[in-house]
Design a protein around this motif. Sequence first.
Motif, PDB file in Angstrom:
ATOM      1  N   VAL A 196       0.823  -1.214   0.000  1.00 45.37           N
ATOM      2  CA  VAL A 196       0.000   0.000   0.000  1.00 45.37           C
ATOM      3  C   VAL A 196       0.854   1.260   0.000  1.00 45.37           C
ATOM      4  CG1 VAL A 196      -1.962  -1.118   1.095  1.00 45.37           C
ATOM      5  CG2 VAL A 196      -0.175  -0.088   2.515  1.00 45.37           C
ATOM      6  N   GLY A 197       2.117   1.153  -0.394  1.00 45.99           N
ATOM      7  CA  GLY A 197       3.007   2.299  -0.357  1.00 45.99           C
ATOM      8  C   GLY A 197       2.611   3.456  -1.236  1.00 45.99           C
ATOM      9  N   VAL A 198       1.657   3.241  -2.129  1.00 37.93           N
ATOM     10  CA  VAL A 198       1.234   4.314  -3.028  1.00 37.93           C
ATOM     11  C   VAL A 198       0.210   5.250  -2.391  1.00 37.93           C
ATOM     12  CG1 VAL A 198       1.677   2.971  -5.120  1.00 37.93           C
ATOM     13  CG2 VAL A 198      -0.562   2.828  -4.012  1.00 37.93           C
ATOM     14  N   VAL A 199      -0.150   5.037  -1.129  1.00 32.36           N
ATOM     15  CA  VAL A 199      -1.239   5.837  -0.551  1.00 32.36           C
ATOM     16  C   VAL A 199      -0.898   7.316  -0.493  1.00 32.36           C
ATOM     17  CG1 VAL A 199      -2.270   3.958   0.775  1.00 32.36           C
ATOM     18  CG2 VAL A 199      -0.443   5.341   1.791  1.00 32.36           C
ATOM     19  N   ALA A 200       0.397   7.674  -0.477  1.00 30.97           N
ATOM     20  CA  ALA A 200       0.742   9.100  -0.460  1.00 30.97           C
ATOM     21  C   ALA A 200       0.268   9.803  -1.718  1.00 30.97           C
ATOM     22  CB  ALA A 200       2.249   9.272  -0.300  1.00 30.97           C
ATOM     23  N   LEU A 201       0.118   9.063  -2.812  1.00 32.01           N
ATOM     24  CA  LEU A 201      -0.357   9.671  -4.049  1.00 32.01           C
ATOM     25  C   LEU A 201      -1.795  10.156  -3.933  1.00 32.01           C
ATOM     26  CD1 LEU A 201       1.121   7.179  -6.684  1.00 32.01           C
ATOM     27  CD2 LEU A 201       2.103   9.330  -5.850  1.00 32.01           C
ATOM     28  N   LEU A 202      -2.496   9.739  -2.880  1.00 28.27           N
ATOM     29  CA  LEU A 202      -3.868  10.204  -2.689  1.00 28.27           C
ATOM     30  C   LEU A 202      -3.935  11.705  -2.447  1.00 28.27           C
ATOM     31  CD1 LEU A 202      -5.263   7.288  -0.482  1.00 28.27           C
ATOM     32  CD2 LEU A 202      -5.716   7.709  -2.901  1.00 28.27           C
ATOM     33  N   VAL A 203      -2.816  12.341  -2.078  1.00 29.65           N
ATOM     34  CA  VAL A 203      -2.843  13.801  -1.919  1.00 29.65           C
ATOM     35  C   VAL A 203      -3.095  14.494  -3.254  1.00 29.65           C
ATOM     36  CG1 VAL A 203      -1.290  13.735   0.065  1.00 29.65           C
ATOM     37  CG2 VAL A 203      -0.343  14.088  -2.225  1.00 29.65           C
ATOM     38  N   LEU A 204      -2.897  13.766  -4.363  1.00 29.13           N
ATOM     39  CA  LEU A 204      -3.158  14.356  -5.672  1.00 29.13           C
ATOM     40  C   LEU A 204      -4.652  14.595  -5.907  1.00 29.13           C
ATOM     41  CD1 LEU A 204      -0.641  12.349  -7.895  1.00 29.13           C
ATOM     42  CD2 LEU A 204      -0.348  14.614  -6.859  1.00 29.13           C
ATOM     43  N   ILE A 205      -5.503  13.884  -5.179  1.00 26.28           N
ATOM     44  CA  ILE A 205      -6.955  14.075  -5.353  1.00 26.28           C
ATOM     45  C   ILE A 205      -7.379  15.451  -4.852  1.00 26.28           C
ATOM     46  CG2 ILE A 205      -9.236  13.215  -4.700  1.00 26.28           C
ATOM     47  CD1 ILE A 205      -8.033  10.408  -4.582  1.00 26.28           C
ATOM     48  N   PRO A 206      -7.113  15.824  -3.591  1.00 21.68           N
ATOM     49  CA  PRO A 206      -7.475  17.194  -3.192  1.00 21.68           C
ATOM     50  C   PRO A 206      -6.666  18.239  -3.948  1.00 21.68           C
ATOM     51  CG  PRO A 206      -6.192  16.114  -1.467  1.00 21.68           C
ATOM     52  CD  PRO A 206      -6.568  15.051  -2.459  1.00 21.68           C
ATOM     53  N   ALA A 207      -5.436  17.912  -4.367  1.00 22.54           N
ATOM     54  CA  ALA A 207      -4.659  18.865  -5.152  1.00 22.54           C
ATOM     55  C   ALA A 207      -5.335  19.146  -6.490  1.00 22.54           C
ATOM     56  CB  ALA A 207      -3.244  18.341  -5.366  1.00 22.54           C
ATOM     57  N   TRP A 221      -7.932  27.451  -6.331  1.00 20.45           N
ATOM     58  CA  TRP A 221      -7.556  27.800  -4.962  1.00 20.45           C
ATOM     59  C   TRP A 221      -6.192  28.473  -4.952  1.00 20.45           C
ATOM     60  CZ3 TRP A 221      -9.501  25.342  -0.023  1.00 20.45           C
ATOM     61  CH2 TRP A 221     -10.844  24.997  -0.148  1.00 20.45           C
ATOM     62  N   GLN A 222      -5.929  29.198  -3.876  1.00 24.97           N
ATOM     63  CA  GLN A 222      -4.707  29.991  -3.778  1.00 24.97           C
ATOM     64  C   GLN A 222      -3.505  29.119  -3.391  1.00 24.97           C
ATOM     65  OE1 GLN A 222      -5.316  33.199  -1.013  1.00 24.97           O
ATOM     66  NE2 GLN A 222      -7.250  33.837  -1.961  1.00 24.97           N
ATOM     67  N   GLY A 223      -2.377  29.414  -4.023  1.00 23.87           N
ATOM     68  CA  GLY A 223      -1.115  28.822  -3.593  1.00 23.87           C
ATOM     69  C   GLY A 223      -0.770  27.497  -4.190  1.00 23.87           C
ATOM     70  N   LEU A 271      -6.054  22.465   2.429  1.00 29.66           N
ATOM     71  CA  LEU A 271      -6.943  21.533   1.740  1.00 29.66           C
ATOM     72  C   LEU A 271      -6.209  20.261   1.345  1.00 29.66           C
ATOM     73  CD1 LEU A 271      -9.688  20.914   0.354  1.00 29.66           C
ATOM     74  CD2 LEU A 271      -8.690  21.867  -1.731  1.00 29.66           C
ATOM     75  N   VAL A 272      -4.999  20.387   0.788  1.00 25.31           N
ATOM     76  CA  VAL A 272      -4.254  19.207   0.348  1.00 25.31           C
ATOM     77  C   VAL A 272      -3.848  18.354   1.545  1.00 25.31           C
ATOM     78  CG1 VAL A 272      -2.166  18.423  -0.805  1.00 25.31           C
ATOM     79  CG2 VAL A 272      -3.490  20.301  -1.772  1.00 25.31           C
ATOM     80  N   LEU A 273      -3.404  18.987   2.635  1.00 25.60           N
ATOM     81  CA  LEU A 273      -2.991  18.220   3.809  1.00 25.60           C
ATOM     82  C   LEU A 273      -4.167  17.477   4.436  1.00 25.60           C
ATOM     83  CD1 LEU A 273      -0.563  20.819   5.435  1.00 25.60           C
ATOM     84  CD2 LEU A 273       0.075  18.682   4.299  1.00 25.60           C
ATOM     85  N   LEU A 274      -5.243  18.200   4.741  1.00 25.30           N
ATOM     86  CA  LEU A 274      -6.399  17.543   5.348  1.00 25.30           C
ATOM     87  C   LEU A 274      -7.084  16.594   4.373  1.00 25.30           C
ATOM     88  CD1 LEU A 274      -8.074  20.366   7.469  1.00 25.30           C
ATOM     89  CD2 LEU A 274      -6.682  18.449   8.257  1.00 25.30           C
TER      90      LEU A 274
END
Length: 582
Positions: A193-204, A212-214, A318-321
């Motif tokens: 399941v090491g790919v779970v960090a890629l889930l941050v691309l969804i809110p991004a 969104w800003q920034g 947003l990306v973090l949460l």
Amino acid sequence: MKAAPHCAPYHPRMLKTAESRERWLFWLLAVLVLGAGLGLRDPWPADEPRFALVARQMVESGQWLFPMRGDELYADKPPLFMWLQAAALALVGNLRIAFLLPSLLASLGTLWLVRDLGARLYERRAGTHAGWALLFTVAFTFQARRAQIDPLLVFWTTLSAYGLLRHLLRGPDLPMWWLGWFAAGMGVITKGVGVVALLVLIPAAFAIARGWQGIGPMGWRRPATWLGPLVLLLPVALWVGPMLWTVAHSQDPALHAYADDILLRQTAKRYADPWHHRQPAWYFVEVMLTQWIPAWLAVPFLWRDWRDALRAKDARLLVLLGGVVAILLFFSLSAGKREVYILPALPLFCLALGPWLPQVVERVAARRLAFALAALLSAVLGIAGAMVAFGHPSFEQRLDDIRGFAGSGDALGWALLAIGAWGGAMLLFFGLRRGVAALLGTFAGLWLIAGLAMQPLLNDASSARGLMRRAGATIGDDAELGFVAWKEQNLLMADRAVRTFGFKRDAALQLRDALDWQRAAPATRWLMVEANALAPCIDRSVSVDLGISNRRDWWLVPARAVRCAPGEALTPPASAPEEDGT
């Protein structure tokens, strides 16, 4: 977004000195808290002996491509963590140190990534406070002090998020983008399941689409951006390629079964149709409330700031949460759940807290809450220690009956009392006005005393070292030993070469082959058998009861205790428990 309050102006030299002192204090405490007890204990079940045994066999055999557990291939996890343990063992030559080094170094690396990313996304204080929050969150500290795969996985997922977010929120930065994908690939060969960090691309992606800003565009129209997914495959190919080539050129059915198991059954099938650790959908909420303390206790004091930042369309938050929520949902959708599964979300959660923690720790209510939690923890541990050391001898007997902690009860009680007393000293020293410092000091003392005093006290029983010492003394130096229905800690702690007859095989089949082996040299060959695997035709009155270790009763069976005829059915009256406790 409500900005974090600024401190009164300092002379630059004074500010630099304060920052330097904070860094030295943080890293000193991090090494002490996470590393306390290094070299003072052996691997403990359920998982630690398994990985350490595989790593030691790699070093001893020189065969690293296919992990082995005794005489069977081990296909439950990818090999990277065990490779690192084996490399550490080859380097330092001491298993007690080597088996914990990958987790320790990975956890220190995770802390550095969180501090640096928080400073880059917001400002220095955000990174430092996020780092402190992560260091003393119970779930992180507990796992970082154990030799399991998850601390290494958390390092790779945090490094993956680090690279991706530096490109998206502080970029464009293509090398960081590629680093994020490469780290995800390293996570895959650590745990599927090491790919779970890629889930941050969804809110991004949502933030980019909504303006969104920034946050900058991902740049999918640029060919170089598409190298990211290809870079992910690089570490995977470096492992899977040689493994599949070897399997394809082998006629050994065990190797073919290994490839099928590690690539399919232990990944997609385990997620879609798990066969153990089944929990309800809300299980991870319980985990966060009980194991993500004290970090989540800050949420009631800053949720309005989060709300204001999201209303202001701050893409960072947003990306973090969003990454935290995406990871929680990903693992919640599977029926199989363990508390460690959501650990990769914890660094993102602490990063989301970081910008507002400086003002939270200054609030009177937050200080009182932290002080009260420290007082409660100190009181509970102190009272428990007093009960063990002074008041209830039956409790010590119960520990011995369940876990085999013979002779350790009083010392364990005094260690708990020491933690309670340390917590009391922290409360007096820091006082209510510095309640957060009192809480962190209490936790620091807890982990230090646990590592330096409690773990050595419990090591013989928890690691099976005491059990195997008794076994070796009973059969003598010249005897041979075979295992039936054994656990990894038994083989790891054995004082001699041991004959095994499979690990996952049915216990009756193991016992059948073991008795045939014993009949070939009955005068010198003994069998060590878990009680639930003893067949009725084995005379227990002639066998030796070694006692309880890790909730199991173990017996030594000499040839004269065997009343079983060759070919007789050897089905035990009950099956052994599935998992060890620690």
